[in-house]
Design a protein around this motif. Structure first.
Motif, PDB file in Angstrom:
ATOM      1  N   GLY A 127       8.833 -15.723 -39.714  1.00  0.00           N
ATOM      2  CA  GLY A 127       7.454 -15.132 -39.338  1.00  0.00           C
ATOM      3  C   GLY A 127       6.750 -16.318 -37.773  1.00  0.00           C
ATOM      4  O   GLY A 127       7.179 -17.779 -38.611  1.00  0.00           O
ATOM      5  N   HIS A 128       6.578 -16.268 -36.433  1.00  0.00           N
ATOM      6  CA  HIS A 128       6.294 -17.197 -35.835  1.00  0.00           C
ATOM      7  C   HIS A 128       5.575 -16.956 -35.048  1.00  0.00           C
ATOM      8  O   HIS A 128       5.040 -15.470 -34.309  1.00  0.00           O
ATOM      9  CB  HIS A 128       7.165 -17.512 -35.512  1.00  0.00           C
ATOM     10  N   THR A 129       5.215 -17.273 -33.769  1.00  0.00           N
ATOM     11  CA  THR A 129       4.286 -17.398 -32.775  1.00  0.00           C
ATOM     12  C   THR A 129       4.589 -17.006 -32.006  1.00  0.00           C
ATOM     13  O   THR A 129       6.099 -18.763 -31.687  1.00  0.00           O
ATOM     14  CB  THR A 129       2.742 -18.240 -32.399  1.00  0.00           C
ATOM     15  N   VAL A 160       3.551  -6.113 -26.582  1.00  0.00           N
ATOM     16  CA  VAL A 160       3.643  -7.395 -25.597  1.00  0.00           C
ATOM     17  C   VAL A 160       2.634  -8.240 -26.701  1.00  0.00           C
ATOM     18  O   VAL A 160       2.205  -7.811 -27.577  1.00  0.00           O
ATOM     19  CB  VAL A 160       2.336  -6.973 -24.567  1.00  0.00           C
ATOM     20  N   ASN A 161       3.707  -9.509 -26.624  1.00  0.00           N
ATOM     21  CA  ASN A 161       3.012 -10.308 -27.687  1.00  0.00           C
ATOM     22  C   ASN A 161       2.390 -11.516 -26.902  1.00  0.00           C
ATOM     23  O   ASN A 161       2.971 -12.013 -25.628  1.00  0.00           O
ATOM     24  CB  ASN A 161       4.054 -11.204 -28.537  1.00  0.00           C
ATOM     25  N   VAL A 162       1.170 -12.076 -27.039  1.00  0.00           N
ATOM     26  CA  VAL A 162       0.222 -12.875 -26.385  1.00  0.00           C
ATOM     27  C   VAL A 162       1.196 -14.015 -26.981  1.00  0.00           C
ATOM     28  O   VAL A 162       1.261 -14.514 -28.262  1.00  0.00           O
ATOM     29  CB  VAL A 162      -1.274 -12.629 -26.726  1.00  0.00           C
ATOM     30  N   GLU A 169       1.134 -13.790 -34.875  1.00  0.00           N
ATOM     31  CA  GLU A 169       2.007 -13.781 -35.509  1.00  0.00           C
ATOM     32  C   GLU A 169       2.739 -12.991 -36.305  1.00  0.00           C
ATOM     33  O   GLU A 169       2.131 -11.431 -36.650  1.00  0.00           O
ATOM     34  CB  GLU A 169       1.227 -14.429 -36.853  1.00  0.00           C
ATOM     35  N   HIS A 170       4.363 -13.143 -35.889  1.00  0.00           N
ATOM     36  CA  HIS A 170       4.857 -11.339 -36.197  1.00  0.00           C
ATOM     37  C   HIS A 170       6.268 -12.535 -36.493  1.00  0.00           C
ATOM     38  O   HIS A 170       6.931 -12.600 -36.794  1.00  0.00           O
ATOM     39  CB  HIS A 170       5.512 -11.228 -34.585  1.00  0.00           C
ATOM     40  N   LYS A 171       7.232 -10.542 -37.816  1.00  0.00           N
ATOM     41  CA  LYS A 171       7.794 -11.339 -38.417  1.00  0.00           C
ATOM     42  C   LYS A 171       9.075  -9.942 -37.930  1.00  0.00           C
ATOM     43  O   LYS A 171       8.472  -9.210 -37.690  1.00  0.00           O
ATOM     44  CB  LYS A 171       8.165 -11.741 -39.551  1.00  0.00           C
TER      45      LYS A 171
END
Ligand SMILES: O=C(O)CCC(=O)C(=O)O
Ligand SMILES: [Fe+2]
Length: 374
Positions: free
Chosen positions: A237-239, A283-285, A301-303
């Motif tokens: 997990g991270h941004t 699309v990630n902010v 946050e995504h992984k």
């Protein structure tokens, strides 16, 4: 398996057991240059122990049933596209949570033409990954990885800007496709920056004028079949640190986004699967956009979970960052968003300072956002 010695670990996910030389195993694996694709293609019933992650990061709640991320059709009338895009970047189900939006339509034709999605199945993925170039520094952890925990994924990383890329530095097998994707993702990102600027009440060109299309880092991931997906991760997990990430994936799922539950301090959070939608992009902010927008937009946050499917998972993303990297260009909350009622929540920074913090161990367990918070 090209002479690589890796003691495949048995059942447990314990780290640092006496007699186990993690550093040596990691070094041998890196020196073999076969990547995780080579490892898995060589036949593997269990993954080497240095890929194991602690159960605290693996035993998270399962993905929320029925939840999905916002999907925005960019061919909608302009005012509607502004509304939906900025709503997705702001908030998700009115919690403080993620802001990933899948944007349909834009990519259909180029993606169909592109070999990117097909490469691993034609065996070309192997070339791409074995020649692969270099492993990303610290992945995106922004924190030292004390036990050198590894992810079951290979990465090809190419800097597309601010200095124009020398095409000969891109492996030939994917050169044409990656250059095409760069052009295409630029058009999408340009449109998104205009929509997101307007959504903040700023002039449409505001984000693009900050040179946000110029600093481009392209990252191609390959997540092979994992025989023990319960022991490791594709990516922890991270941004994302930059302004915006524009990403395409093949049909193999694995990406999950953290959805905060309103009212609880993280305890009720769930991970929502990002279903692959043909022709859609993700699309990630990133943290920088959260700072520039003075917390109006939120980084997500995504992984990526380890891939239990026989077919490899492929994703190709471009990270957009400010391209003016001299010490005199300063970034921080946009002036027009600051008022007495809503003072600047972050201090200004230059890109050299930002990168220095990002690549240093200075952050410890703090996030980039916490570091620059005023
Ligand atoms: O592979 C994916 O879908 C996500 C990759 C990612 O999060 C990253 O490169 O930062
Ligand atoms: Fe990411």
């Amino acid at each position: 398996m090209s002479g690589l010695v890796v003691a495949a670990a048995g059942g447990g996910a314990s780290l640092g057991t006496a007699g186990y030389d993690r550093a040596k195993e990691v070094r041998e694996f890196d020196e073999s240059k076969i990547g995780v694709k080579g490892l898995v293609d060589g036949g593997l019933a269990s993954i080497p122990r240095f890929f194991h992650h602690p159960s605290s990061s693996l035993n998270l709640p399962p993905p929320a049933a029925g939840a999905s991320i916002p999907v925005v059709d960019l061919s909608l009338p302009h005012h509607r596209a502004v509304e939906l895009t900025s709503a997705a970047a702001r908030d998700w189900d009115s919690s403080r949570s993620p802001t990933t939006g899948s944007l349909r339509r834009h990519l259909r034709r180029p993606l169909r033409r592109s070999g990117l999605q097909r490469a691993p199945h034609r065996g070309q993925g192997g070339v791409l990954h074995q020649k692969s170039v270099r492993r990303r520094l610290l992945q995106h952890q922004f924190r030292p990885l004390p036990l050198q925990r590894r992810h079951l994924e290979d990465t090809l990383q190419i800097t597309m800007g601010p200095s124009p890329v020398d095409p000969s530095r891109i492996p030939e097998v994917c050169r044409r496709d990656l250059l095409a994707w760069d052009g295409y993702s630029l058009a999408v990102a340009s449109k998104l920056f205009a929509l997101l600027s307007e959504g903040l009440g700023a002039a449409p060109a505001r984000l693009e004028e900050l040179s946000c299309l110029k600093g481009r880092q392209m990252v191609c991931h390959y997540y092979p079949y994992c025989p023990q997906p319960h022991l490791t991760l594709g990516l922890a997990g991270h941004t994302d640190p930059g302004v915006l990430t524009v990403l395409i994936q093949n049909e193999v799922p694995g990406l999950q986004v953290r959805k905060a539950s309103a009212g609880e301090a993280g305890g009720g959070d769930a991970w929502v699967e990002v279903d692959p939608i043909p022709g859609a992009i993700i699309v990630n902010v990133g943290d920088t956009l959260q700072m520039i927008s003075n917390d109006e937009y939120r980084s997500v946050e995504h992984k990526v979970v380890a891939n239990p499917s026989e077919k490899g998972r492929v994703s190709v993303g471009t990270f957009y960052n400010p391209g003016q990297r001299d010490g005199s260009s300063r970034y921080g909350p946009l002036q027009e968003l600051i008022s007495l009622a809503r003072p600047a929540r972050y201090r200004e920074f230059t890109m050299p300072e930002f990168m220095g913090v990002f690549f240093s161990k200075e952050l410890g367990s703090k996030s980039l956002l916490d570091h620059f918070r005023s």
